[in-house]
Scaffold this active site. Structure first.
Site, short mmCIF file in Angstrom:
data_model
loop_
_atom_site.label_atom_id
_atom_site.label_comp_id
_atom_site.label_asym_id
_atom_site.label_seq_id
_atom_site.Cartn_x
_atom_site.Cartn_y
_atom_site.Cartn_z
N ASP A 122 0.76 -1.11 -0.06
CA ASP A 122 0.09 0.07 -0.15
C ASP A 122 1.08 1.06 0.08
O ASP A 122 1.82 1.29 0.40
CB ASP A 122 -0.86 0.11 1.35
CG ASP A 122 -2.03 -1.02 1.14
OD1 ASP A 122 -2.38 -1.62 0.22
OD2 ASP A 122 -2.21 -1.63 2.47
N ASP A 145 -1.50 -2.27 -4.35
CA ASP A 145 -2.74 -2.25 -3.73
C ASP A 145 -3.17 -0.70 -3.46
O ASP A 145 -3.22 -0.01 -4.32
CB ASP A 145 -2.60 -3.33 -2.62
CG ASP A 145 -3.83 -3.75 -2.20
OD1 ASP A 145 -4.86 -3.25 -2.67
OD2 ASP A 145 -3.75 -4.53 -1.06
N ASP A 149 -5.14 2.97 2.63
CA ASP A 149 -6.23 1.86 3.01
C ASP A 149 -6.25 2.12 4.79
O ASP A 149 -5.10 2.49 5.33
CB ASP A 149 -5.75 0.45 2.89
CG ASP A 149 -5.88 0.08 1.47
OD1 ASP A 149 -6.65 0.84 0.83
OD2 ASP A 149 -5.59 -1.04 1.02
N ARG A 202 -13.06 1.85 -5.35
CA ARG A 202 -12.66 2.17 -3.83
C ARG A 202 -12.47 3.87 -3.70
O ARG A 202 -11.29 4.11 -3.45
CB ARG A 202 -11.75 1.44 -3.62
CG ARG A 202 -11.93 -0.09 -3.61
CD ARG A 202 -10.74 -0.91 -3.01
NE ARG A 202 -11.01 -2.56 -3.18
CZ ARG A 202 -10.18 -3.19 -2.91
NH1 ARG A 202 -9.23 -2.87 -2.13
NH2 ARG A 202 -10.55 -4.56 -2.92
#
Length: 310
Positions: A122, A145, A149, A202
């Site tokens: 991430d 990714d 997050d 997302r």
């Protein structure tokens, strides 16, 4: 008129500050959930400038409060642990290439004016009950990714004025359908004035957090979807600009059951109408709100690294 299924009530308190300047007039100010729980102030002391992966790793991993300036391009891999009471600022052109930051159970961290690219996990991971985090005016591109997050009981986070482009999985909030016991009552995050620039999905994808506040963001040609509210989350989506987005927002995603979502005062250009339903808990902080029709010009002029002096 609020968009909500079956006349469900929207519970929002203190939505606007009377006489406050528009957000476009104060793009460097902290707004949202990171102002709560005692506020987010970051590090202190004389700034230290880092130019290498080893120096950056040491500086962000120190247990002492610090203001850290990143200069040039730092190439690295994996995730660098960021401890409490840190302000990490990018000097002009500062870039983190190949790695990301992991805020794991720590608090009071500010990350601003950095470009993240080609990360192999991430770019920024906030987890394990980390609190009071502000992620502002960064650019994210071409990573493996998530760009940002937030998961595992973390709370009181603001994600503002960032740009995500040439990337798929942008911002996940809550990592698993099975993590209700840790996440319920937490994962309160504000996303505002971000530029989701042809990123896929997302923006954010939300589990459990309520209320999550998504306002004044610019969504452009997102091939998957804009916002997803799942697993009993409650998301307020207001004053955003959706352009060429077939699926601006919806309830449920993949195997995740639905949450609730209230949509109001959004602006749509060549986009779907979105799916909303249910009610959302009240927003406890005041915030200035730009007119949705002005958000595209405001956000494209101000979001991302290199748009502010720090």
């Amino acid at each position: 008129m609020l968009t909500a299924a079956a006349g469900a009530a929207l519970l929002v308190a203190g939505a606007l500050t009377t006489g406050a300047p528009p957000a476009s007039a104060a793009p460097t100010g902290l707004v949202g959930w990171a102002t709560q729980n005692g506020g987010t102030t970051g590090g202190s002391g004389s700034p230290v400038t880092v130019t290498s992966a080893s120096a950056l790793t040491s500086a962000v991993g120190s247990s002492s409060a610090a203001v850290i300036r990143v200069s040039g391009t730092i190439s690295c891999s994996g995730m660098l642990r960021v401890r409490s009471n840190k302000t990490i600022l990018g000097n002009p052109g500062a870039t983190i290439s190949g790695c990301g930051f992991n805020i794991n159970g720590d608090r009071n961290v500010i990350i601003r004016n950095l470009t993240f690219r080609n990360w192999n996990d991430d770019a920024i991971n906030v987890q394990e009950s980390a609190t009071n985090i502000w992620i502002d005016h960064n650019s994210f591109t071409n990573g493996y990714d998530g760009a940002v997050d937030i998961k595992r009981g973390s709370d009181f986070v603001t994600v503002s004025w960032n740009r995500v482009y040439d990337h798929d999985k942008s911002m996940l909030l809550g990592h698993s359908d099975s993590n209700a016991s840790q996440d319920t009552g937490h994962l309160r995050v504000t996303y505002h004035h971000n530029w989701f620039d042809e990123s896929t999905q997302r923006h954010p994808r939300v589990r459990f957090g309520n209320p999550v506040h998504v306002f004044n963001n610019y969504y452009d040609s997102n091939g998957g979807y804009g916002v997803a509210s799942t697993e009993n989350a409650g998301v307020l989506v207001e004053g955003n600009y959706f352009e060429n987005v077939e699926d601006p927002y919806h309830l449920g995603e993949g195997d995740s059951g639905p949450g609730t979502l209230v949509a109001r005062n959004n602006h749509f250009v060549n986009s779907g109408s979105g799916q909303a339903g249910g009610s959302v808990r009240s927003i406890p902080y005041s915030y200035p709100l730009d007119p949705a029709s002005s958000v595209k010009s405001i956000v494209t002029a101000g979001a991302g690294a290199g748009r502010i002096s720090v």
